[in-house]
Scaffold this active site. Structure first.
Site, mmCIF file in Angstrom:
data_model
loop_
_atom_site.group_PDB
_atom_site.id
_atom_site.type_symbol
_atom_site.label_atom_id
_atom_site.label_comp_id
_atom_site.label_asym_id
_atom_site.label_seq_id
_atom_site.Cartn_x
_atom_site.Cartn_y
_atom_site.Cartn_z
ATOM 1 C CD GLU A 1 26.067 -6.862 46.018
ATOM 2 O OE1 GLU A 1 25.096 -6.170 45.667
ATOM 3 O OE2 GLU A 1 27.229 -6.619 45.646
ATOM 4 N NE ARG B 1 27.679 -0.785 34.751
ATOM 5 C CZ ARG B 1 27.370 -0.507 35.999
ATOM 6 N NH1 ARG B 1 27.566 0.710 36.487
ATOM 7 N NH2 ARG B 1 26.858 -1.443 36.773
ATOM 8 C CE LYS C 1 24.195 -5.757 35.750
ATOM 9 N NZ LYS C 1 23.440 -4.495 35.585
ATOM 10 C CG HIS D 1 25.885 -6.114 40.430
ATOM 11 N ND1 HIS D 1 24.909 -5.266 40.894
ATOM 12 C CD2 HIS D 1 26.477 -6.655 41.529
ATOM 13 C CE1 HIS D 1 24.903 -5.306 42.222
ATOM 14 N NE2 HIS D 1 25.841 -6.140 42.634
ATOM 15 C CG ASN E 1 24.632 -1.874 33.326
ATOM 16 O OD1 ASN E 1 24.624 -3.054 33.658
ATOM 17 N ND2 ASN E 1 24.298 -0.901 34.156
ATOM 18 C CE1 TYR F 1 21.066 -6.403 41.183
ATOM 19 C CE2 TYR F 1 20.342 -8.479 40.237
ATOM 20 C CZ TYR F 1 21.248 -7.435 40.287
ATOM 21 O OH TYR F 1 22.324 -7.420 39.435
#
Length: 137
Positions: A126, A102, A9, A115, A112, A49
């Protein structure tokens, strides 16, 4: 072999810890079969998402995911989905097990670090959202 999808991320990319996350991934025996660094638009994040569109965090999540580049990954390993979820750790880094990505790198429940697909169905959506078959080796 099973495949799963992962994102490093924006918070991790911003902190220049992409390499550390990749080390953990490869150290856990995952084969990286697809990888690229991209900058999502908010619209692309919303499309990705979409399953969360009714959730109160949807807008903030999409804004966060589009604020800076991310690294998208297709990973392969026996039981890849479960193994990746275990390596990621709990969504909230404060609740994650020691040694998970994480716990080691997450800043907050929102930032965090990573994903991951939560099911074979999610992975099936995805992975091709970001990779063509020609890009998976």
């Amino acid at each position: 072999m099973e495949r799963t999808f992962a994102i490093i991320k924006p918070d991790a990319v911003e902190r220049n810890i992409t390499g550390k996350v990749l080390d953990k991934i490869e150290g856990a025996g995952f084969k990286i079969v697809g990888m690229k660094k991209i900058h999502l638009t908010k619209n692309e994040a919303e499309g990705f998402y979409y399953v969360h569109k009714e959730r109160p965090f949807f807008n903030d999540l999409c804004t966060f995911m589009s604020r800076n580049p991310v690294v998208v990954l297709a990973l392969e390993k026996e039981n890849a989905i479960a193994a990746w979820r275990e390596l990621m750790g709990a969504t909230n880094p404060a609740n994650a097990e020691a040694g998970t990505i994480r716990k080691d790198f997450g800043v907050s429940i929102e930032e965090n670090t990573v994903h991951g697909s939560d099911s074979p169905e999610s992975a099936a959506f995805e992975i091709p959202y970001f990779f063509s078959q020609l890009e998976l080796v």
